[in-house]
Design an enzyme around this catalytic site. Structure first.
Site, PDB file in Angstrom:
ATOM      1  N   ASP A 257      77.204  -4.517   3.463  1.00 47.20           N
ATOM      2  CA  ASP A 257      76.490  -4.319   4.715  1.00 47.20           C
ATOM      3  C   ASP A 257      75.683  -5.587   5.017  1.00 47.20           C
ATOM      4  O   ASP A 257      75.582  -6.511   4.198  1.00 47.20           O
ATOM      5  CB  ASP A 257      75.624  -3.055   4.669  1.00 47.20           C
ATOM      6  CG  ASP A 257      75.363  -2.515   6.080  1.00 47.20           C
ATOM      7  OD1 ASP A 257      75.586  -3.265   7.055  1.00 47.20           O
ATOM      8  OD2 ASP A 257      74.929  -1.364   6.221  1.00 47.20           O
TER       9      ASP A 257
HETATM   10  C1  BGC Z   1      74.566  -1.426   9.610  1.00 45.17           C
HETATM   11  C2  BGC Z   1      76.074  -1.258   9.559  1.00 45.17           C
HETATM   12  C3  BGC Z   1      76.768  -2.192  10.517  1.00 45.17           C
HETATM   13  C4  BGC Z   1      76.331  -3.615  10.225  1.00 45.17           C
HETATM   14  C5  BGC Z   1      77.006  -4.640  11.085  1.00 45.17           C
HETATM   15  C6  BGC Z   1      74.165  -2.886   9.543  1.00 45.17           C
HETATM   16  O1  BGC Z   1      72.817  -3.065   9.826  1.00 45.17           O
HETATM   17  O2  BGC Z   1      73.992  -0.725   8.545  1.00 45.17           O
HETATM   18  O3  BGC Z   1      76.398   0.086   9.822  1.00 45.17           O
HETATM   19  O4  BGC Z   1      78.144  -2.065  10.419  1.00 45.17           O
HETATM   20  O5  BGC Z   1      74.934  -3.709  10.394  1.00 45.17           O
HETATM   21  O6  BGC Z   1      76.573  -4.581  12.386  1.00 45.17           O
END
Ligand code: BGC
Length: 717
Positions: A257
């Protein structure tokens, strides 16, 4: 030697780490989309993947730099959060879950993928599969709700929809199942907080949607930001390599993530980026999103012998394999080549309208809905009525904030401007009550009042936990004033709730004549709501979360284990609250229609069942109402006596039937007996002989379920 092995053989360490890195592009429409140093890095082959970049031309230019200007010419993976739509938005996932419609789930994902691929994207960070039983957690909005079985069905449908039959098709996206695993169980519903739950709960409740996504061939998995009992998921080798790769046989890409590798330092398990990078790689994380820890940390980690080149190569191999599966080596420009034709876009809007309506749950209806033609003046009050941008919900992809149809626009489009006067009354989260008077004035002329209240889109989703689950700002005050005035004038009030979670508003549900939980319906919100209110569509959504009546009930879910002292109002020393009911206000699966359905005659094909049998479960359904409607029938089971206490109800299936007034029919649900396996005392699946109840009905309220009993027996020799 195949292309991938040849490439790995030719790559420098820096190029390998480039393939294991994903960097954000700016959203800016003017000015540089990708920072100059990132552009140089793409040309140097030291950044191999991007996120948050869309638009066919921009993507093409970045892809050109990678393919035509870098030494090895490896195309980029380009990912974006296409969670419930890209430019055309469908209802938020929690709302879509309420449709209990796997075909719809797959169809909206297919359309979202097609639209996003036409915009040059190759990967979506979806589906979000976190089971959530805590309405405080804002990210409940992004997922399937409280039930693991439902989550698993949604996982399969979404993976199928995003990826379609062939990942290399120009309209297919690589799906990323996220956030592995148990993110929904954050302490007290606070986002990013620690998770500390039993191994059994991890495997029984939080794992099934991920296992289903893997079985459906999901291309990638994203570990959760959170720790599980002290081990952050980004460094959790036991669950990433041990369980996901070895046990579930997942052979795709694990992408971290956003900055999660770097956050291992804040978690307190890594001293610096080098150690963080080593921990993540060794746990099985292939791509480092946004921490730049692999590029900065892995060279030193390698020198120190903390990681091996073989493991780096294995990750690079997985990334290149995914790029090959996506067809990027054959034609890196295949996505975004042809702009979409107008009829394709129009058909997608129609799907959004239908999906929006199917997601809405009619929580209550005293008979005012559908609105009669005699309603000439419908006063639309509340801050969510003329709020197009809010209708998008928390993951709005590339959708224009002005684009969605507001409730007001939808109703005026159908009824004409003059019949639909409007006053917001108050802001969503403001303190200014100066608009109350104007709103209340509308009541006098109205035949009915539509009250549009709830959360803003940004009050759910990521980093949007709430400790008070009522209406924000002064909305309660406004709603009470309207209810009061309406009662005095004998005018009916229909409340439409917008939210990314179950809102705790028992006072409103008690006093309004009808209540719709609309979640965030997406681009066609207003039309979908108008269709339903005016009776063009009968409501069919069912709540995918048990709806609390008091904050203290949260976390709340139907699949609880029996207590040794089940709640008994007459006996003090039993499991209950002194000041609130223990039952939810609305059970999981609750949702009214414009029909009146009666279920009867539950039949199960066999009484003695062994593990490889398939049961056919049938129930008759009659529509005794005056309108055509669709009923959803749920199948639950309860294993009464087992080596490990089993939940009082477990969802195992559902069926739907559409019936005209006076018509009857039969719903048939198939149940593979091996679905009655559970994790035994050693957490391995067992099929234990004994009695199991089969319960069928309209929701998870036991008093409304028809019951039959079957006997599980050892396999026949
Ligand atoms: C979120 C994810 C997301 C990623 C990319 C993160 O802050 O937890 O769900 O896919 O950002 O945008």
């Amino acid at each position: 030697m195949n292309r991938i092995e040849r490439l790995i053989g030719e790559m420098s360490l820096a190029e390998k780490l480039g393939q294991l890195t994903m960097t954000a592009a700016g959203h800016a429409v003017t000015g540089p989309i990708v920072a100059a140093d990132a552009t140089e890095a793409i040309k140097a082959g030291t950044i191999g993947n991007l996120l948050n970049l869309f638009g066919a031309d921009r993507v093409r230019e970045m892809q050109r730099l990678a393919v035509e200007e870098s030494h090895l010419g490896i195309p980029l993976l380009i990912g974006f959060d296409v969670v419930h739509g890209h430019r055309t938005l469908f209802p938020i996932p929690l709302g879509e879950a309420a449709s209990f419609d796997p075909q719809l789930w797959a169809l909206t994902a297919r359309e979202a993928a097609t639209e996003a691929a036409a915009d040059g994207l190759t990967m979506t960070f979806a589906p979000m599969l976190d089971v959530s039983r805590d309405a405080r957690w804002g990210r409940s909005a992004e997922g399937p709700g409280e039930d693991p079985w439902l989550g698993a069905r949604m996982a399969e449908a979404k993976v199928r929809g995003f990826q379609d039959a062939d990942l290399c098709a120009a309209d297919a996206l690589a799906a990323v199942a996220k956030h592995y695993c148990a993110y929904g169980a954050v302490t007290a519903g606070r986002d990013y907080a620690s998770v500390d739950i039993s191994e059994r709960t991890v495997h029984e409740v939080h794992m099934p949607p991920f296992a289903a996504a893997v079985a459906a061939g999901v291309a990638a998995v994203m570990p959760a930001f959170t720790d599980l009992a002290g081990i952050p998921m980004t460094a959790n080798g036991a669950l990433l390599t041990g369980w996901l790769r070895r046990r579930l046989k997942f052979d795709g890409v694990i992408v971290s993530d956003f900055n999660a590798v770097g956050e291992l330092i804040r978690h307190g398990i890594a001293a610096d980026l080098t150690q963080a990078a080593a921990l993540a790689l060794n746990a099985g994380v292939d791509i480092d999103m946004m921490a730049d820890a692999y590029r900065r940390g892995l060279p030193t980690a390698l020198e120190r012998g903390w990681v091996s080149m073989a493991d780096i190569d294995a990750s690079v191999r997985r990334v290149l394999r995914l790029k090959a599966r996506l067809g990027l080596f054959d034609d890196p420009y295949r996505r975004g080549k042809t702009p979409e034709a107008a009829p394709v876009i129009a058909a997608r809007r129609q799907l959004a309208r239908a999906a929006g309506a199917r997601a809405i749950v009619m929580l209550k209806n005293d008979g005012i809905l559908p609105l009669a033609e005699s309603v000439r003046n419908l006063a639309v009050i509340g801050p969510l009525a003329d709020a197009a941008a809010e209708m998008r919900g928390p993951w709005w992809g590339a959708a224009d904030p002005e684009d969605p149809v507001s409730v007001l626009a939808g109703l005026r489009g159908m009824l004409g401007e003059l019949r639909v006067p409007h006053q917001p009354g108050v802001e969503i989260d403001g303190e200014n009550v100066a608009g109350f008077a104007g709103a209340l004035e509308l009541c006098a002329q109205a035949d009915a009042i539509l009250l549009c209240v709830g959360e803003s889109a940004a009050m759910s989703g990521e980093a949007a936990s709430r400790a008070h689950l009522g209406l924000p700002g002064r909305q309660r005050q406004l709603a009470e004033a309207v209810l009061e005035r309406a009662r005095a004038l004998r005018k009916p009030v229909i409340a439409v709730l917008f939210s990314g979670r179950a809102l705790i508003v028992p006072w409103l549900i008690e006093r309004a004549d009808a209540v719709l939980a609309a979640w965030f319906p997406g681009s066609e919100a207003g039309n979908a709501i108008a269709d339903l209110i005016m009776g063009r569509v009968s409501p069919s959504g069912r709540t995918p979360v048990s709806w609390p009546c008091a904050m203290g009930q949260v976390p709340l879910f139907y699949g609880q284990r029996p207590s040794g002292r089940p709640g008994d109002p007459m006996d003090r020393f039993t499991s209950k609250y002194l000041d609130a009911p223990d039952a939810p206000l609305f059970a999981f699966g609750h949702g009214l229609t414009y029909g009146v359905f009666a279920l009867s005659d539950l039949r199960v094909t066999a009484d003695r069942v062994s593990e490889n049998d398939t049961l056919e479960i049938r129930v008759d359904v009659a529509n005794r109402g005056a309108r055509t409607a669709e009923e959803t029938v749920f199948l639950f089971t309860h294993d009464k006596l087992a080596s490990v206490a089993r939940p009082l109800l477990e969802l195992k299936g559902f069926g739907k039937i559409r019936l005209n007034p006076g018509q009857s029919g039969t719903v048939t649900i198939f149940l593979d007996a091996n679905e009655l396996c559970f994790l035994g005392p050693d957490l391995e699946p067992v099929f234990e002989p004994g009695e199991v109840e089969i319960l069928v009905g309209p929701c998870a309220d036991r008093s409304r379920l028809l019951v039959a009993t079957i006997h599980l027996v050892p396999p026949r020799p």
